[in-house]
Design an enzyme around this catalytic site. Structure first.
Site, mmCIF file in Angstrom:
data_model
loop_
_atom_site.group_PDB
_atom_site.id
_atom_site.type_symbol
_atom_site.label_atom_id
_atom_site.label_comp_id
_atom_site.label_asym_id
_atom_site.label_seq_id
_atom_site.Cartn_x
_atom_site.Cartn_y
_atom_site.Cartn_z
ATOM 1 N N TYR A 1 76.093 -25.742 80.238
ATOM 2 C CA TYR A 1 76.254 -24.671 79.428
ATOM 3 C C TYR A 1 74.949 -24.329 78.577
ATOM 4 C CZ TYR A 1 77.362 -21.117 75.959
ATOM 5 O OH TYR A 1 77.046 -20.141 75.292
ATOM 6 N N ASP B 1 82.430 -32.968 77.506
ATOM 7 C CA ASP B 1 82.962 -31.588 77.263
ATOM 8 C C ASP B 1 83.896 -31.294 78.578
ATOM 9 O OD1 ASP B 1 83.138 -28.761 77.355
ATOM 10 O OD2 ASP B 1 81.122 -28.456 76.752
ATOM 11 N N LYS C 1 88.031 -20.910 75.173
ATOM 12 C CA LYS C 1 88.384 -20.562 76.651
ATOM 13 C C LYS C 1 89.931 -20.896 76.853
ATOM 14 C CE LYS C 1 83.753 -20.454 76.795
ATOM 15 N NZ LYS C 1 83.201 -19.599 76.052
ATOM 16 N N ARG D 1 87.414 -25.388 53.129
ATOM 17 C CA ARG D 1 86.385 -25.965 54.002
ATOM 18 C C ARG D 1 86.718 -27.345 54.487
ATOM 19 N NH1 ARG D 1 82.144 -28.152 51.969
ATOM 20 N NH2 ARG D 1 82.028 -26.815 50.122
HETATM 21 C C1 LIG Z 1 81.289 -25.868 78.891
HETATM 22 C C2 LIG Z 1 81.263 -25.209 77.625
HETATM 23 N N1 LIG Z 1 80.915 -25.926 76.571
HETATM 24 C C3 LIG Z 1 80.638 -25.376 75.414
HETATM 25 C C4 LIG Z 1 80.504 -23.817 75.252
HETATM 26 C C5 LIG Z 1 80.460 -23.246 73.897
HETATM 27 O O1 LIG Z 1 81.482 -22.704 73.356
HETATM 28 P P1 LIG Z 1 81.436 -21.561 72.326
HETATM 29 O O2 LIG Z 1 81.139 -20.408 72.877
HETATM 30 O O3 LIG Z 1 82.964 -21.436 72.043
HETATM 31 O O4 LIG Z 1 80.761 -21.854 71.120
HETATM 32 C C6 LIG Z 1 80.842 -22.996 76.420
HETATM 33 C C7 LIG Z 1 80.631 -21.602 76.280
HETATM 34 O O5 LIG Z 1 80.716 -20.821 77.235
HETATM 35 C C8 LIG Z 1 81.044 -23.586 77.691
HETATM 36 O O6 LIG Z 1 81.170 -22.978 78.924
#
Ligand SMILES: Cc1ncc(COP(=O)(O)O)c(C=O)c1O
Length: 423
Positions: A129, A210, A235, A76
């Site tokens: 998102y 992000d 992604k 962890r």
């Molecule tokens: C731009 C963006 N940030 C964060 C996330 C969240 O990521 P996760 O699904 O790996 O938790 C996503 C998920 O689609 C996303 O498109």
């Protein structure tokens, strides 16, 4: 080559050259060319004294002495597969440090919890998102943290006025640029100035970006004033729709408090996912470059189709517009994310999605296979209809993540599906 020998004849290799070797020496593991999967929850100490020393160093009670190294304790806190994947991922963004998480949401939530306190305001770009939107609009307010949303065209003075109206100290700035699903660009330098204006001698307000849509190949936020870079590593970084992971990158002094929260919240990722991420990082550049190349061809096709009323693609920004200028300043390429509006609103979009034969109808993005979805009723259904209308997430909008298929086949699939948009 290992983490500690990072030059060839005095020349530092490119990140793609280091993805197969950085941070790992075969002699550590019977000569295994690939890092083994350290599938273990705990690590055996050579003595009780060593165990105590590892704890003291992990808890920051003291710095390592001469010739002393912090050791592995428990997965962890750390694990070799995590640490090596973190070291490799950090190279792309030129970051000093990286921490991996068990999802992109875990990376974002752990970061926000590490830096925000009750009474604070968090400035957040929109569109966003859906998961992040839910976190900032529904979960954080339950802890007394309020969001101040703003769009790409929001002037600095208006942002200041909204913050003043919210009435709390600014604790953090979180932006998604390019924004999911519209590819709207947010000005990082402007947000960094905003964060700096509200920093005090006792508290620095951080800007986190992000970078899931373009990074780590086509955008490097740390070079544009960001303090932290966030990823859904599910992604492009993972890239094969076979894992869920997230990451935060930045200076060690800024990542360390987040890592501390990660340890206590248990939001770290596991050895197997760390290993899968290393596998993925080896092909990151070829995948992302090829996907971006194909996306350009597909976007041009869509822009010329009579049933398509709008295409959001960074390669189509018009010279002389503020978004184009921002693109030239912040981005290194248009990436492989497209969203486009079809005639007929939600019915038109659903007809298209239900007719696809090669492209998968699924959320997520950045994978080897092309994926299409309907943001207004899927990934962005957290937002109200009014919010979505204001940010361009219209009923007819379809998001397309371009994969590694042949562009001709993708176009053929879109062609036959678009023919069904109108009966
Ligand atoms: C731009 C963006 N940030 C964060 C996330 C969240 O990521 P996760 O699904 O790996 O938790 C996503 C998920 O689609 C996303 O498109």
């Amino acid at each position: 080559m290992s983490k500690w020998k990072d030059e060839i004849e005095g020349v530092p290799p490119h990140p793609e050259s280091l993805m197969m070797s950085y941070g790992y020496k075969p002699e550590w593991s019977e000569g295994a060319a690939k890092t083994p999967i350290f599938q273990t929850s705990t690590f055996v100490f050579r003595s009780a004294e060593e165990g105590r020393a590892f704890f003291e160093m992990a808890q920051g009670k003291r710095q390592p002495g001469p010739g002393e190294m912090p050791g592995l304790i428990y997965s962890r806190l750390n694990n070799p597969d995590l640490e090596i994947a973190e070291d490799r991922l950090a190279l792309w963004d030129g970051a000093e440090d990286c921490a991996l998480f068990n999802s992109g949401m875990a990376a974002i939530a752990t970061t926000l919890l590490a830096y925000l306190r009750p009474g604070d305001v968090v400035a957040v770009s929109h569109p966003l998102y859906g998961g992040t939107h839910h976190l900032t609009d529904w979960l954080l307010p339950q802890f007394g943290i309020r969001p101040v949303p703003f769009r790409s065209d929001c002037p600095e003075a208006e942002l200041e006025a909204r913050l003043a109206a919210a009435g709390g100290p600014l604790g953090f700035v979180l932006i998604e640029t390019p924004a999911n699903p519209t590819n709207d660009l947010i000005d990082m330098a402007c947000c960094a100035r905003f964060a700096a204006r509200h920093s005090t001698p006792g508290r620095r307000v951080l800007l986190a970006v992000d970078n899931t849509f373009l990074g780590p190949l086509f955008q490097h936020p740390l070079e544009h004033g960001a303090d932290l870079v966030l990823y859904s590593a599910t992604k492009y970084i993972g890239g094969h729709s076979d894992l869920i992971a997230g990451a935060v990158l930045g200076a060690t002094a800024l990542v360390e408090p987040i890592r501390s929260f990660r340890t206590m919240l248990g939001t770290q990722t596991d050895p197997w996912t760390g290993w899968l991420l290393m596998r993925s990082l080896e092909t990151l550049k070829v995948r992302m470059e090829r996907q971006a190349e194909t996306a350009g061809v597909v976007a041009n096709y869509l822009a010329g189709h009579p049933r398509v009323t709008r295409v959001n693609y960074l390669g189509h920004l018009i010279e002389g517009t503020p978004q184009y200028d921002l693109y030239r300043r912040q981005c290194l390429g248009p990436g492989a994310m497209i969203s486009f509006e079809v005639e007929g609103g939600v019915e038109g979009a659903y007809r298209l999605l239900n007719s696809l034969q090669l492209i998968h109808l699924a959320v997520s993005l950045g994978s080897t296979e092309s994926l299409a979805e309907h943001p207004a009723t899927m990934t962005h259904s957290e937002a109200t209809e009014e919010e979505n209308a204001a940010t361009g997430v219209t009923p007819g909008l379809v998001r397309l993540s371009v994969g590694l298929e042949h562009p001709d086949d993708l176009i053929l699939d879109l062609e036959q599906a678009l023919a069904k948009v109108q009966p």
